[in-house]
Design a protein around this motif. Structure first.
Motif, PDB file in Angstrom:
ATOM      1  N   PHE A 139       0.831  -1.203   0.000  1.00  0.00           N
ATOM      2  CA  PHE A 139       0.000   0.000   0.000  1.00  0.00           C
ATOM      3  C   PHE A 139       0.869   1.258   0.000  1.00  0.00           C
ATOM      4  CE2 PHE A 139      -1.767   3.238   2.932  1.00  0.00           C
ATOM      5  CZ  PHE A 139      -2.821   3.700   2.157  1.00  0.00           C
ATOM      6  N   ALA A 140       1.860   1.281   0.884  1.00  0.00           N
ATOM      7  CA  ALA A 140       2.724   2.461   0.980  1.00  0.00           C
ATOM      8  C   ALA A 140       3.499   2.691  -0.317  1.00  0.00           C
ATOM      9  CB  ALA A 140       3.692   2.305   2.152  1.00  0.00           C
ATOM     10  N   PHE A 141       4.024   1.615  -0.905  1.00  0.00           N
ATOM     11  CA  PHE A 141       4.780   1.775  -2.145  1.00  0.00           C
ATOM     12  C   PHE A 141       3.882   2.173  -3.309  1.00  0.00           C
ATOM     13  CE2 PHE A 141       8.354   0.289   0.066  1.00  0.00           C
ATOM     14  CZ  PHE A 141       9.452   0.653  -0.698  1.00  0.00           C
ATOM     15  N   CYS A 142       2.701   1.602  -3.368  1.00  0.00           N
ATOM     16  CA  CYS A 142       1.768   1.989  -4.433  1.00  0.00           C
ATOM     17  C   CYS A 142       1.364   3.452  -4.291  1.00  0.00           C
ATOM     18  CB  CYS A 142       0.530   1.090  -4.406  1.00  0.00           C
ATOM     19  SG  CYS A 142       0.854  -0.598  -4.943  1.00  0.00           S
ATOM     20  N   MET A 143       1.201   3.897  -3.048  1.00  0.00           N
ATOM     21  CA  MET A 143       0.850   5.294  -2.822  1.00  0.00           C
ATOM     22  C   MET A 143       1.970   6.209  -3.320  1.00  0.00           C
ATOM     23  SD  MET A 143      -0.522   7.249   0.623  1.00  0.00           S
ATOM     24  CE  MET A 143      -0.351   5.762   1.522  1.00  0.00           C
ATOM     25  N   LYS A 144       3.207   5.824  -3.059  1.00  0.00           N
ATOM     26  CA  LYS A 144       4.348   6.609  -3.541  1.00  0.00           C
ATOM     27  C   LYS A 144       4.351   6.659  -5.061  1.00  0.00           C
ATOM     28  CE  LYS A 144       8.933   7.907  -3.322  1.00  0.00           C
ATOM     29  NZ  LYS A 144       9.104   9.333  -3.243  1.00  0.00           N
ATOM     30  N   TRP A 145       4.145   5.486  -5.676  1.00  0.00           N
ATOM     31  CA  TRP A 145       4.211   5.407  -7.134  1.00  0.00           C
ATOM     32  C   TRP A 145       2.989   6.025  -7.813  1.00  0.00           C
ATOM     33  CZ3 TRP A 145       6.271  -0.115  -6.292  1.00  0.00           C
ATOM     34  CH2 TRP A 145       7.661  -0.052  -6.120  1.00  0.00           C
ATOM     35  N   THR A 152      -3.111   1.097  -5.012  1.00  0.00           N
ATOM     36  CA  THR A 152      -3.096   1.680  -3.670  1.00  0.00           C
ATOM     37  C   THR A 152      -4.409   1.390  -2.960  1.00  0.00           C
ATOM     38  OG1 THR A 152      -1.632   3.469  -4.377  1.00  0.00           O
ATOM     39  CG2 THR A 152      -2.882   3.833  -2.363  1.00  0.00           C
ATOM     40  N   ILE A 153      -5.495   1.634  -3.621  1.00  0.00           N
ATOM     41  CA  ILE A 153      -6.811   1.400  -3.036  1.00  0.00           C
ATOM     42  C   ILE A 153      -7.011  -0.086  -2.738  1.00  0.00           C
ATOM     43  CG2 ILE A 153      -9.301   1.502  -3.510  1.00  0.00           C
ATOM     44  CD1 ILE A 153      -8.615   4.086  -5.182  1.00  0.00           C
ATOM     45  N   ALA A 154      -6.651  -0.938  -3.694  1.00  0.00           N
ATOM     46  CA  ALA A 154      -6.852  -2.381  -3.527  1.00  0.00           C
ATOM     47  C   ALA A 154      -6.006  -2.946  -2.385  1.00  0.00           C
ATOM     48  CB  ALA A 154      -6.527  -3.107  -4.827  1.00  0.00           C
ATOM     49  N   THR A 155      -4.737  -2.554  -2.314  1.00  0.00           N
ATOM     50  CA  THR A 155      -3.880  -3.096  -1.250  1.00  0.00           C
ATOM     51  C   THR A 155      -4.271  -2.533   0.107  1.00  0.00           C
ATOM     52  OG1 THR A 155      -2.186  -1.423  -1.731  1.00  0.00           O
ATOM     53  CG2 THR A 155      -1.913  -3.603  -2.752  1.00  0.00           C
ATOM     54  N   VAL A 161      -6.591  -3.785   5.418  1.00  0.00           N
ATOM     55  CA  VAL A 161      -7.497  -3.505   6.531  1.00  0.00           C
ATOM     56  C   VAL A 161      -8.505  -4.640   6.701  1.00  0.00           C
ATOM     57  CG1 VAL A 161      -9.302  -1.935   7.344  1.00  0.00           C
ATOM     58  CG2 VAL A 161      -7.185  -1.015   6.410  1.00  0.00           C
ATOM     59  N   PHE A 162      -8.966  -5.212   5.605  1.00  0.00           N
ATOM     60  CA  PHE A 162      -9.910  -6.326   5.678  1.00  0.00           C
ATOM     61  C   PHE A 162      -9.285  -7.522   6.388  1.00  0.00           C
ATOM     62  CE2 PHE A 162     -11.711 -10.202   3.747  1.00  0.00           C
ATOM     63  CZ  PHE A 162     -13.014 -10.086   4.208  1.00  0.00           C
ATOM     64  N   LEU A 163      -8.063  -7.891   5.996  1.00  0.00           N
ATOM     65  CA  LEU A 163      -7.394  -9.022   6.643  1.00  0.00           C
ATOM     66  C   LEU A 163      -7.075  -8.722   8.105  1.00  0.00           C
ATOM     67  CD1 LEU A 163      -5.046 -10.315   3.810  1.00  0.00           C
ATOM     68  CD2 LEU A 163      -7.217 -11.283   4.599  1.00  0.00           C
ATOM     69  N   LEU A 164      -6.714  -7.478   8.394  1.00  0.00           N
ATOM     70  CA  LEU A 164      -6.511  -7.085   9.790  1.00  0.00           C
ATOM     71  C   LEU A 164      -7.786  -7.310  10.587  1.00  0.00           C
ATOM     72  CD1 LEU A 164      -5.000  -5.702  12.164  1.00  0.00           C
ATOM     73  CD2 LEU A 164      -5.791  -3.521  11.214  1.00  0.00           C
ATOM     74  N   SER A 165      -8.909  -6.885  10.043  1.00  0.00           N
ATOM     75  CA  SER A 165     -10.172  -7.018  10.774  1.00  0.00           C
ATOM     76  C   SER A 165     -10.531  -8.484  11.018  1.00  0.00           C
ATOM     77  CB  SER A 165     -11.303  -6.305  10.033  1.00  0.00           C
ATOM     78  OG  SER A 165     -11.639  -6.972   8.846  1.00  0.00           O
ATOM     79  N   ILE A 166     -10.226  -9.346  10.069  1.00  0.00           N
ATOM     80  CA  ILE A 166     -10.491 -10.775  10.268  1.00  0.00           C
ATOM     81  C   ILE A 166      -9.590 -11.334  11.369  1.00  0.00           C
ATOM     82  CG2 ILE A 166     -10.346 -13.068   9.211  1.00  0.00           C
ATOM     83  CD1 ILE A 166     -11.207 -11.752   6.580  1.00  0.00           C
TER      84      ILE A 166
END
Length: 106
Positions: A16-22, A35-38, A43-48
């Motif tokens: 996510f961080a690298f996609c945001m940079k790019w 960026t949006i997908a990652t 966050v989804f996997l964190l919530s699970i």
């Protein structure tokens, strides 16, 4: 299973961080979509994983993986500073992540 999902979520946080940079401030479409997908996937996997892990432990590990991983890849891929004190701080973050895994009851 929760720890594995949390690890994947942490790796996605790095992506996510690298996609945001790019994405260059969301001005480039493909990196912006990644960026949006990652970010959402992370966050989804964190919530699970938080269904069974304590929230403080899960969130700290997720954040630690993302922060340390992003900093390490920044040094390797982007040429960010690898000053000894910076590396020491990253090692301390990783030590905290590993420590939380060992002291967790799950």
């Amino acid at each position: 299973m929760a720890w594995a999902l949390l690890g994947i979520a942490g790796i996605l946080e790095i992506a996510f961080a690298f996609c945001m940079k790019w994405s260059e401030g969301f001005t480039r479409l493909t990196p912006a979509l990644f960026t949006i997908a990652t970010g959402l996937s992370s966050v989804f996997l964190l919530s699970i994983s938080l269904r069974t892990l304590p929230v403080g432990t899960g969130y700290a590990v997720w954040t630690g993986i993302g922060a340390a991983g992003t900093a390490i890849l920044g040094m390797v891929v982007l040429g960010d500073s690898a000053a000894p004190t910076r590396v020491l701080c990253i090692v301390l973050i990783l030590a905290g992540v590993v420590g939380l895994k060992f002291v967790s009851g799950n």
